[in-house]
Write a protein that holds these residues in place. Structure first.
Motif, PDB file in Angstrom:
ATOM      1  N   LYS A   1      29.186 -63.135 -49.541  1.00  0.00           N
ATOM      2  CA  LYS A   1      30.445 -61.993 -49.332  1.00  0.00           C
ATOM      3  C   LYS A   1      29.453 -61.087 -48.326  1.00  0.00           C
ATOM      4  N   ILE A   2      29.272 -59.711 -47.440  1.00  0.00           N
ATOM      5  CA  ILE A   2      28.770 -59.040 -47.066  1.00  0.00           C
ATOM      6  C   ILE A   2      29.798 -57.097 -47.586  1.00  0.00           C
ATOM      7  N   ASP A   3      29.068 -56.337 -47.957  1.00  0.00           N
ATOM      8  CA  ASP A   3      28.992 -55.173 -48.036  1.00  0.00           C
ATOM      9  C   ASP A   3      29.238 -54.123 -46.864  1.00  0.00           C
ATOM     10  N   PRO A   4      30.304 -53.884 -46.339  1.00  0.00           N
ATOM     11  CA  PRO A   4      30.485 -52.974 -45.549  1.00  0.00           C
ATOM     12  C   PRO A   4      30.436 -52.413 -44.874  1.00  0.00           C
ATOM     13  N   THR A   5      29.975 -51.354 -45.906  1.00  0.00           N
ATOM     14  CA  THR A   5      29.302 -49.495 -45.616  1.00  0.00           C
ATOM     15  C   THR A   5      27.921 -49.968 -45.269  1.00  0.00           C
ATOM     16  N   THR A   6      26.902 -51.281 -46.066  1.00  0.00           N
ATOM     17  CA  THR A   6      25.485 -51.386 -46.270  1.00  0.00           C
ATOM     18  C   THR A   6      25.160 -53.142 -45.411  1.00  0.00           C
ATOM     19  N   GLY A   7      25.984 -53.593 -45.024  1.00  0.00           N
ATOM     20  CA  GLY A   7      25.333 -55.102 -44.387  1.00  0.00           C
ATOM     21  C   GLY A   7      25.065 -56.230 -45.291  1.00  0.00           C
ATOM     22  N   VAL A   8      24.634 -55.375 -47.258  1.00  0.00           N
ATOM     23  CA  VAL A   8      23.553 -56.588 -47.875  1.00  0.00           C
ATOM     24  C   VAL A   8      25.101 -57.775 -48.066  1.00  0.00           C
ATOM     25  N   LEU A   9      24.450 -58.595 -47.861  1.00  0.00           N
ATOM     26  CA  LEU A   9      24.828 -60.512 -48.242  1.00  0.00           C
ATOM     27  C   LEU A   9      24.043 -60.386 -49.250  1.00  0.00           C
ATOM     28  N   SER A  10      25.691 -60.908 -49.947  1.00  0.00           N
ATOM     29  CA  SER A  10      26.024 -61.505 -51.777  1.00  0.00           C
ATOM     30  C   SER A  10      26.429 -62.435 -51.836  1.00  0.00           C
ATOM     31  N   VAL A  11      25.926 -63.406 -53.452  1.00  0.00           N
ATOM     32  CA  VAL A  11      26.402 -64.484 -53.277  1.00  0.00           C
ATOM     33  C   VAL A  11      26.752 -64.400 -55.089  1.00  0.00           C
ATOM     34  N   ASP A  12      27.975 -64.458 -55.651  1.00  0.00           N
ATOM     35  CA  ASP A  12      28.478 -63.616 -56.896  1.00  0.00           C
ATOM     36  C   ASP A  12      27.430 -65.722 -58.036  1.00  0.00           C
ATOM     37  N   LYS A  13      27.104 -64.947 -58.925  1.00  0.00           N
ATOM     38  CA  LYS A  13      26.944 -65.899 -60.518  1.00  0.00           C
ATOM     39  C   LYS A  13      28.157 -66.993 -60.331  1.00  0.00           C
ATOM     40  N   ASP A  14      27.560 -67.855 -60.246  1.00  0.00           N
ATOM     41  CA  ASP A  14      28.383 -69.055 -60.382  1.00  0.00           C
ATOM     42  C   ASP A  14      28.810 -69.245 -59.780  1.00  0.00           C
ATOM     43  N   HIS A  15      27.787 -69.467 -58.351  1.00  0.00           N
ATOM     44  CA  HIS A  15      29.133 -69.912 -56.712  1.00  0.00           C
ATOM     45  C   HIS A  15      29.473 -70.980 -57.213  1.00  0.00           C
ATOM     46  N   GLY A  16      28.762 -71.959 -57.409  1.00  0.00           N
ATOM     47  CA  GLY A  16      28.535 -73.734 -57.036  1.00  0.00           C
ATOM     48  C   GLY A  16      28.553 -73.796 -55.120  1.00  0.00           C
ATOM     49  N   LEU A  17      27.693 -73.637 -55.252  1.00  0.00           N
ATOM     50  CA  LEU A  17      26.623 -73.914 -53.795  1.00  0.00           C
ATOM     51  C   LEU A  17      26.386 -75.012 -54.112  1.00  0.00           C
ATOM     52  N   GLN A  18      25.978 -76.419 -54.023  1.00  0.00           N
ATOM     53  CA  GLN A  18      25.341 -77.099 -53.885  1.00  0.00           C
ATOM     54  C   GLN A  18      23.695 -77.599 -52.841  1.00  0.00           C
ATOM     55  N   SER A  19      23.055 -77.606 -53.917  1.00  0.00           N
ATOM     56  CA  SER A  19      21.373 -78.094 -53.771  1.00  0.00           C
ATOM     57  C   SER A  19      21.580 -78.290 -52.395  1.00  0.00           C
ATOM     58  N   GLY A  20      20.502 -77.576 -50.749  1.00  0.00           N
ATOM     59  CA  GLY A  20      20.829 -78.343 -50.610  1.00  0.00           C
ATOM     60  C   GLY A  20      21.201 -78.335 -49.404  1.00  0.00           C
ATOM     61  N   ASN A  21      21.897 -77.442 -49.247  1.00  0.00           N
ATOM     62  CA  ASN A  21      22.777 -76.592 -47.636  1.00  0.00           C
ATOM     63  C   ASN A  21      21.732 -75.627 -47.398  1.00  0.00           C
ATOM     64  N   ASN A  22      22.278 -75.364 -46.503  1.00  0.00           N
ATOM     65  CA  ASN A  22      21.831 -74.422 -45.413  1.00  0.00           C
ATOM     66  C   ASN A  22      23.064 -73.408 -44.611  1.00  0.00           C
ATOM     67  N   TYR A  23      22.789 -72.356 -45.436  1.00  0.00           N
ATOM     68  CA  TYR A  23      24.325 -71.326 -45.163  1.00  0.00           C
ATOM     69  C   TYR A  23      23.506 -70.213 -43.383  1.00  0.00           C
ATOM     70  N   VAL A  24      24.106 -70.189 -42.168  1.00  0.00           N
ATOM     71  CA  VAL A  24      23.631 -69.789 -41.257  1.00  0.00           C
ATOM     72  C   VAL A  24      24.550 -68.489 -40.809  1.00  0.00           C
ATOM     73  N   ILE A  25      24.302 -67.796 -41.181  1.00  0.00           N
ATOM     74  CA  ILE A  25      25.507 -66.297 -41.136  1.00  0.00           C
ATOM     75  C   ILE A  25      25.191 -65.949 -40.253  1.00  0.00           C
ATOM     76  N   SER A  26      26.912 -65.199 -39.750  1.00  0.00           N
ATOM     77  CA  SER A  26      26.336 -64.658 -37.621  1.00  0.00           C
ATOM     78  C   SER A  26      26.975 -63.513 -38.279  1.00  0.00           C
TER      79      SER A  26
END
Length: 109
Positions: free
Chosen positions: A49-74
């Motif tokens: 997620k991104i905060d629309p006023t600060t630009g801070v990116l975040s991922v919540d606890k218990d996200h379920g994203l798998q180890s070894g993946n790289n996420y490229v964000i534009s």
């Protein structure tokens, strides 16, 4: 032109708080009417997620994203004077475990 930023996110292997929050981006220009949004994420996920006023990116606890993946964000940024896309501005690397720093000290002289 943006400078790619890389950061690490711990996968859900351990029972620690594996949430993530980036630093605020450094923006050159007016903050009047500033609004940040995610243009796209590769591979696609709705967990980042991104905060629309600060630009801070975040991922919540218990996200379920798998180890070894790289996420490229534009990112898409607009203000009262214009808008611009920052392609591949941030890479989030999901790793199995981030070992805490231990036994760090300065030698006394």
């Amino acid at each position: 032109e943006s400078i790619p930023i890389e950061d690490l996110l711990e996968a859900e292997i351990t029972k620690v708080d594996n949430s993530f929050q980036s630093n605020a981006p450094a923006l050159k220009g007016s903050l009047e009417g500033i609004e940040y949004s995610i243009k796209n994420i590769t591979p696609t996920t709705d967990k980042i997620k991104i905060d629309p006023t600060t630009g801070v990116l975040s991922v919540d606890k218990d996200h379920g994203l798998q180890s070894g993946n790289n996420y490229v964000i534009s990112i898409h940024v607009k203000n009262n004077f214009g808008e611009e896309d920052f392609n591949n501005a941030f890479t989030l690397q999901v790793v199995e475990y981030i070992e805490p720093i231990s036994e760090f000290e300065y030698e006394t002289s």
